[in-house]
Scaffold this active site. Structure first.
Site, PDB file in Angstrom:
ATOM      1  N   HIS A   1      -1.139 -11.404  42.034  1.00  0.00           N
ATOM      2  CA  HIS A   1      -1.138 -12.564  41.022  1.00  0.00           C
ATOM      3  C   HIS A   1      -2.292 -12.732  39.478  1.00  0.00           C
ATOM      4  O   HIS A   1      -3.075 -11.729  40.094  1.00  0.00           O
ATOM      5  CB  HIS A   1      -1.602 -13.986  41.855  1.00  0.00           C
ATOM      6  CG  HIS A   1      -0.704 -13.465  42.416  1.00  0.00           C
ATOM      7  ND1 HIS A   1       0.593 -14.109  43.184  1.00  0.00           N
ATOM      8  CD2 HIS A   1      -0.890 -13.188  44.270  1.00  0.00           C
ATOM      9  CE1 HIS A   1       1.073 -14.225  44.326  1.00  0.00           C
ATOM     10  NE2 HIS A   1       0.297 -13.794  45.430  1.00  0.00           N
TER      11      HIS A   1
ATOM     12  N   ASP B   1       4.449  -7.925  50.086  1.00  0.00           N
ATOM     13  CA  ASP B   1       3.289  -8.210  51.377  1.00  0.00           C
ATOM     14  C   ASP B   1       3.363 -10.386  51.062  1.00  0.00           C
ATOM     15  O   ASP B   1       3.858 -10.572  50.046  1.00  0.00           O
ATOM     16  CB  ASP B   1       2.189  -7.895  50.226  1.00  0.00           C
ATOM     17  CG  ASP B   1       1.727  -8.416  48.846  1.00  0.00           C
ATOM     18  OD1 ASP B   1       2.741  -8.616  47.849  1.00  0.00           O
ATOM     19  OD2 ASP B   1       0.760  -8.658  48.332  1.00  0.00           O
TER      20      ASP B   1
ATOM     21  N   TYR C   1       7.103 -16.035  35.003  1.00  0.00           N
ATOM     22  CA  TYR C   1       6.438 -15.107  34.944  1.00  0.00           C
ATOM     23  C   TYR C   1       6.502 -13.566  35.002  1.00  0.00           C
ATOM     24  O   TYR C   1       6.942 -12.947  34.592  1.00  0.00           O
ATOM     25  CB  TYR C   1       4.810 -15.181  35.675  1.00  0.00           C
ATOM     26  CG  TYR C   1       4.614 -15.660  36.876  1.00  0.00           C
ATOM     27  CD1 TYR C   1       5.103 -13.905  37.656  1.00  0.00           C
ATOM     28  CD2 TYR C   1       4.060 -16.084  37.763  1.00  0.00           C
ATOM     29  CE1 TYR C   1       4.717 -13.790  39.041  1.00  0.00           C
ATOM     30  CE2 TYR C   1       4.192 -15.916  39.018  1.00  0.00           C
ATOM     31  CZ  TYR C   1       4.381 -14.736  39.930  1.00  0.00           C
ATOM     32  OH  TYR C   1       4.317 -14.411  41.117  1.00  0.00           O
TER      33      TYR C   1
END
Lengths: 279, 990
Positions: B273, B303, B534
């Site tokens: 992130h 993950d 994103y």
């Protein structure tokens, strides 16, 4: 004249800390004369969240008590302060004048709720102002209430009589009424924080297999007086809440169809999970 | 010369003249622009390629001398193939597609030194953007801007160039009205605002953190032309250097390792992130730059999804959602139909997946209002259980599958499942059934059997199974309800997630009231309105490595970028790659179910081993497993150069040779929608109560000498001759506008309005147009009618849109993909089975030494390492860190009895340790954990070894030092973060 109160629902608070953090965001590095000077980055909790765990694994609950300045109508800090350094404004908000309060550490000690903090650097007592500078700018609520995601914090204004009606309708109570300070912060479901429970589970063994007993009648007695009754749920669980801590001996009677009645004695100090009661 | 061409030439001449006029006018109007013109002295030529028409502009001490014609030796030359094209492209309202086509086909060229070509392009851009008006004046010399974050969208109040306050974004009367769901005689409407996660309200303290990196720095004993002293990383201090020196060193090292070693010598990696915004994101500007220089890429493990991706996907597909469940329409269905909700390893009040603040909290409160029963299965009595109440089952960690199998056992033996659905919608049930009832291995998976694993009484599991089997039940698995969860991130995590799919099949997923979810996903927002998330890669142009190809590449014309280096390193094995020069892994390829089967090795054929590490940020030591490995690898001489580009000095940053200070997204321009992750999690915005697209205003100037990521990459690009390619001549604000134009926003608002106000609320669709409920199409045997373009057409076995992604198109109890791949894998059999954890009570010797099971879930108050430490106000949250003797310690939670046995009291400093590492924490003694279980969150940002880094005890709270680097199964790339034995003792300071 309308006056403000906080209404805080203990059951709806989940300790997200948005109130605490938005308060820090508002006041750290920001002076709002004549109401407040900047809060130091660390060490002060104008919105102080207390935690209370009750019971024993796996019958527990956790409650949180957001505690700001109580903006008391009979405020000990106002009485203690010299030169009128602490005053009550017409809208019910208690303000510490940062200039006049300089050097008056007594103000901190005067608060029975521990809601006033000492700024060692600036030698001044500080606390929640209900974001009065924002209210003056037309905001309808302080930062903590604005950022609360659960509705646990509410900010309400009204004439004294209207406020009294809300308190009555919603069964609100102040923290520590015995201080006689007449706080303007009212709590809902305060029992989750300052009262306790007796809980447990009812089970039975049949042909070597243990199963929960649903629908058992559990009766709680204090001396010979019946206090509460409950029916166990599908896990055999029962819970009697809103009892006073350290309130002495209780007796639980458990009865279910076709089983012998069972009796348990409890000396109640704090919330207790009596565990599994086998019928 | 034809008449048209004559006209065209004349027009071009006029446009060039007008350019000169505009430059001068802008300089007269805006002092900052006038000042800018004094920065460079040079001559720029604009012309057509055949030299028939042109004009040059000589910048001299702030003055512009412009003449028609061709300059004999301009410094910069912009040439168009013809005047007609030039006329179209010089208009401010130019067609971006035409511009890109002209660039791609060499009909538009820009020649000159990068420093000057970029300056010239930026000047032409600023000619139009100088003096733009943005933000709302709120009086008291204060402006209210808008920005966005991992915590949600916010208002940012700025006075005298300083942020004074950050609040949740609240809507005004002109914003779209909210949706209303009617259920069981009540109407439910969400509040008209954007809730913020706690760390969003700490953002100001992070922006102005004393740990901000304000200047480029160099490790004092690092000399790129002499002794590098690699082993001193993490020990030696830093000295301030100039940007020029820092950038020269980094650019020279990039060239050096490529020259000396060849492709693959540069490793780049970024955290999962970033700060929010489609332009500055690591998949955007960062990816465009790293592709442009060619780098060994780090392959992320899925993950947080481990069990779903490597396990569940084989039973029901959905590979592009990493094996998790469909997300649409479940809020309305649950409110109307469900009778019970089971939260299994599911704490949305702490971690609703990511990004969506407390948007779904109100929806769970509606469930409470309706009296829907809840059950919470989690070793920790989590925040959601604490808020909602209900029944808490507290299993030992890493035993989820045992309980799931026992639930199936009760359903099978007591006839509490949907046989019709099993017959028509699934395959392989009988095989699994035989295993459950003990026909296969002689062990019936009874509730009593599971009790020996989970320590949860058999009677409670039987009671749960009976209620679940008779009530319309939602299963909320993991924080978001349809995926993730600590129980999937442990040695038994694959089997747990696999069994949950099987349980849902037994209850007929897709029936009204029977689905997966915990109210976090599935709000009735408009999925048809397009704005990129994103993972669509922003400006990267990376059609291979991001989801750009899905929509954005076509909608926002821009140049593609491709990484020429095929070498990859699995993220969890970066240390092995560096220290041992070899590692292997399995890819996070979500295109098909089988994408995960292709083992890859490092080094790749014919590639150089890693020499240089270009790291963005500092999250790995705090978020990966057994992370002393990472510390050791940083200190290896195998890495001759480490550069870290970071906003803050964090635990990991101090292992770099050069530190490049980046600024936050509050100090630069960006654009982004709250909780829109694009291709990573398609339509992730349906966690939100309202879709909120934000213009992320540049609220303040970058602090100190810090720069935006875009600017840093641009500066490096200039040194590598890449600036025109990297930037396409566009500033960050230009890119924002291009992204605006590529979305559906222009049909709803204007750029000017959007720029000024800073946000747009996408109206909720009317009731008839809401996305349908997940799996309803499957249950009803219809074509898939959800608004998601997955799976890909080739993955349907029958007709397109009929059935699931599996070979049979049904839910497969016995997975055909695993039968094809490796049917005899003892770690991943073709049906979900009980496989004891490889680190737990069954590993008897180790368990004697380390008798406590440690779980380390994601933290509630920090987004991974993002908002922890750094003198953030988050540190003062009582349930995050504890201030003892002048230090903020990380919290370790321990059961009352375990604490008593060790003489530990509340807020005592304790050492939690095993053979892999040791960490000092502050003890929180609690009944929210069962006996034998300890809990301490992962993701501390502070790594603070008391002695030698990589070996000694840490007091920063990096609990990840203790977790095992062993993957869940060998044939995966996965972290078993919640499989960890440890011991705790009082810390005596030694």
């Amino acid at each position: 004249m309308d006056k403000w109160i906080f209404i805080i629902d203990v059951e709806a608070c989940e300790d997200c800390n948005n109130c605490f953090l938005s308060c820090k965001d508002e006041y750290i590095d920001n002076d709002f004369p004549p109401y407040s000077i900047a809060q130091p980055k660390h060490g002060q909790r104008w919105m102080n969240i207390e935690r209370k765990e009750r019971g024993q694994c796996p019958m527990v609950d956790v409650a949180f008590l957001p505690t700001p300045c109580m903006h008391c109508d009979n405020a000990p800090c106002i009485k203690k302060a010299k030169n009128g350094a602490v005053y009550k404004s017409n809208n019910g908000i208690v303000i510490i004048d940062p200039d006049k309060a300089r050097g008056q550490k007594d103000i901190v000690d005067a608060c029975p709720y521990g809601a006033i903090w000492w700024n060692e650097n600036k030698q001044v007592a500080q606390k929640c102002t209900m974001c009065v500078h924002l209210l003056n700018d037309g905001w309808k609520k302080p930062r903590c209430v604005q950022s609360c995601p659960t509705g646990a914090l509410r900010f309400v204004s009204g004439e004294d009589s209207a406020i009294a009606q809300i308190i009555k309708d919603e069964k609100l109570e102040p923290l520590h009424p015995e201080y006689n300070a007449k706080p303007r912060v009212y709590y809902k479901n305060l029992y989750r924080f300052n009262r306790c429970f007796i809980g447990g589970t009812v089970a039975v063994q049949k042909k070597g297999v243990t199963d929960c007993v649903e629908g058992a009648m559990v009766t709680l007695y204090k001396d010979s007086e019946k206090v509460y009754e409950a029916i166990t749920d599908n896990y055999g669980d029962f819970k009697f809440d809103n009892l006073e801590e350290n309130s002495g001996k209780y007796r639980l009677e458990i009865s279910a169809r076709s089983y012998d009645k069972k009796t348990i004695e409890v000396d109640l100090i704090a919330s207790i999970n009596v565990g599994t009661i086998m019928l | 010369m034809g008449g048209n061409m004559k006209l065209s030439n004349t027009r071009f001449k006029m446009m060039l003249y007008a350019t000169n006029y505009l430059l001068n006018r802008t300089a007269r109007k805006y002092p900052s622009f006038k000042q800018r013109l004094k920065e460079k002295n040079f001559t720029a030529q604009i012309k057509v390629m055949d030299n028939t028409v042109g004009r040059y502009f000589t910048f001299s001490n702030g003055k512009i001398i412009s003449k028609s014609g061709i300059h004999p030796s301009p410094d910069v030359c912009m040439a168009f193939s013809d005047t007609a094209l030039a006329n179209r492209l010089l208009m401010p309202s130019r067609n971006q597609m035409e511009q890109i086509n002209a660039m791609k086909n060499f009909r538009l060229t820009l020649v000159g030194p990068d420093e000057l070509t970029w300056w010239f392009m930026e000047t032409l851009s600023q000619m139009f953007s100088a003096g733009i008006d943005y933000g709302i004046d709120v009086g008291n010399n204060t402006k209210r801007y808008v920005n966005n974050s991992n915590a949600g969208a916010m208002f940012v109040y700025v006075k005298d160039g300083k942020i004074i306050r950050i609040t949740p974004l609240e809507f005004d009367d002109s914003d779209a009205p909210p949706w209303t769901i009617e259920a069981r005689g009540k109407k439910f409407t969400p509040p008209r605002k954007c809730t913020l996660s706690p760390f969003g309200l700490a953002m100001k303290s992070l922006i102005y953190s004393p740990d901000r990196l304000l200047y480029p720095m160099k490790r004092v004993d690092f000399d790129p032309n002499g002794e590098r002293n690699c082993e001193k990383r993490g020990i030696s201090g830093y000295e301030r250097i100039s940007w020029d020196e820092a950038l020269d060193i980094v650019a020279n090292e990039i060239k050096r390792v490529k020259r000396e070693y060849g492709p693959g010598a540069i490793l780049t990696s970024a955290p999962s992130h970033h700060m929010w915004g489609n332009i500055g994101y690591y998949l955007s500007a960062h990816r465009r730059f790293t592709n442009a220089i060619g780098t060994t890429q780090v392959v992320a493990n899925p993950d947080s999804w481990e069990g779903w991706f490597w396990g569940a996907v084989h039973h029901w597909g959905n590979s592009m959602r990493l094996g998790s469940a469909e997300i649409y329409g479940t809020v309305e269905d649950a409110l109307k139909e469900c009778e019970m909700m089971v939260f299994w390893s599911s704490d949305p009040e702490s971690v609703p997946g990511a990004y969506s603040g407390f948007e779904s909290t109100v929806r769970r409160q509606w469930l409470m209002e309706l009296g829907i029963k809840t059950v919470h299965i989690n070793p920790y009595f989590d925040a959601t259980a604490a808020l909602m109440g209900g029944k808490w089952l507290a299993p030992r960690p890493d035993t989820g599958n045992a309980m799931a199998l026992a639930i199936a056992y009760v359903w099978i033996t007591e006839d509490l499942y949907d046989k019709e659905y099993i017959a028509t919608h699934t395959t392989g049930f009988d095989t699994w059934k035989d295993y459950i009832i003990g026909k296969e291995d002689g062990i019936p998976k009874t509730p009593e059997w599971q009790e020996t694993e989970t320590a949860v009484p058999a009677k409670d599991v039987r009671a749960l199974a009976r209620e679940w089997g008779t009530k319309k039940t939602y299963l909320g698995a993991g924080g978001p309800g349809n995926q993730e969860g600590g129980a999937c991130r442990c040695a038994t995590g694959l089997e747990w997630a696999r069994s949950l799919v099987c349980l849902m099949a037994m209850q007929g997923i897709g029936k009204p009231g029977v689905n997966m979810g915990n109210m976090t996903y599935g709000a009735p927002v408009d999925a048809r309105f397009y704005f990129p998330g994103y993972a669509e890669g922003g400006m990267s142009g990376d059609i291979e490595g991001t989801a750009s190809a899905m929509n954005l590449y076509q909608r926002m014309p821009h140049l593609t970028s491709m990484n020429t280096v095929a070498q990859r390193v699995p993220r969890l094995n970066i240390p092995e790659a560096i220290l041992n020069g070899y590692c292997e892994g399995y890819p996070n390829n979500t295109k098909t179910i089988e994408g995960q089967f292709f083992k890859f090795t490092y080094p790749a054929p014919g590639h150089a081993k890693i020499q240089m590490y270009y790291k963005y940020g500092g999250s790995y030591i705090g978020t990966m497993t057994e992370t002393n490995r990472y510390v050791k690898s940083y200190r290896s001489p195998n890495l001759s150069f480490v550069v870290n580009q970071s906003i803050w000095m964090e635990g990991e940053t101090k292992f770099a040779d050069i530190i490049l200070p980046a600024c936050t997204n509050f100090e630069r321009w960006d654009i982004g929608e709250t909780s829109n992750a694009g291709g990573y999690i398609i339509h992730n915005f349906n966690k939100m109560n309202h879709r909120i697209v934000t213009m992320q205003h540049k609220c303040i100037e970058p602090l100190g000498e810090s720069k935006s990521d875009y600017q840093i990459f641009l500066e490096l690009s200039k040194r590598l001759g890449l600036s025109s390619y990297f930037s396409e001549g566009a500033t960050e604000l230009d890119w924002c506008k291009r992204m605006f134009e590529g979305s559906d926003l222009p049909r709803a608002t204007t750029w000017k309005k959007f720029l000024k106000k800073g946000y747009y609320v996408v109206p909720a669709p009317k009731e008839e147009l809401r996305p349908p409920c997940a799996y309803r199409w499957f249950y009803e045997g219809r074509k898939k009618d959800l608004p998601e373009p997955i799976p890909l057409p080739g993955d349907y076995t029958e007709k397109y849109l009929e059935g699931l992604q599996t070979q049979s198109g049904k839910i497969e109890f016995d997975a055909s993909s695993l039968k094809r791949f490796d049917p005899d894998d003892p770690e991943r059999p073709t049906i979900s089975k009980f496989i004891p954890s490889w680190e737990g009570p069954h590993t008897t010797e180790l368990f004697k030494k380390y008798p406590l099971q440690l779980i380390s879930p994601h933290p509630r108050f920090s987004f991974h390492t993002h908002t922890d430490g750094k003198d953030s106000t988050i540190n003062d949250v009582k349930d995050h860190r504890v201030f003892i003797d002048g230090y903020y310690y990380w919290i370790l939670r321990i059961n009352t009895r375990d604490a008593e046995e060790r003489g530990i009291k509340q807020d005592d400093l304790v050492k939690v340790f095993n053979d892999r590492g040791a960490v000092v924490c502050a003890a929180q003694v609690t009944e929210r954990l069962p006996y034998g279980v300890i809990q301490s969150c992962c993701s501390a940002a502070v790594y603070d070894p008391i002695g030698e880094p990589g070996i000694s005890i840490d007091r920063g709270g990096t609990i990840n030092l203790l977790t095992s680097s062993r993957p869940v199964i060998k044939k995966s790339h996965s972290a078993a973060s919640n499989t960890c034995l440890a011991q705790v003792e009082k810390w005596d300071g030694q």
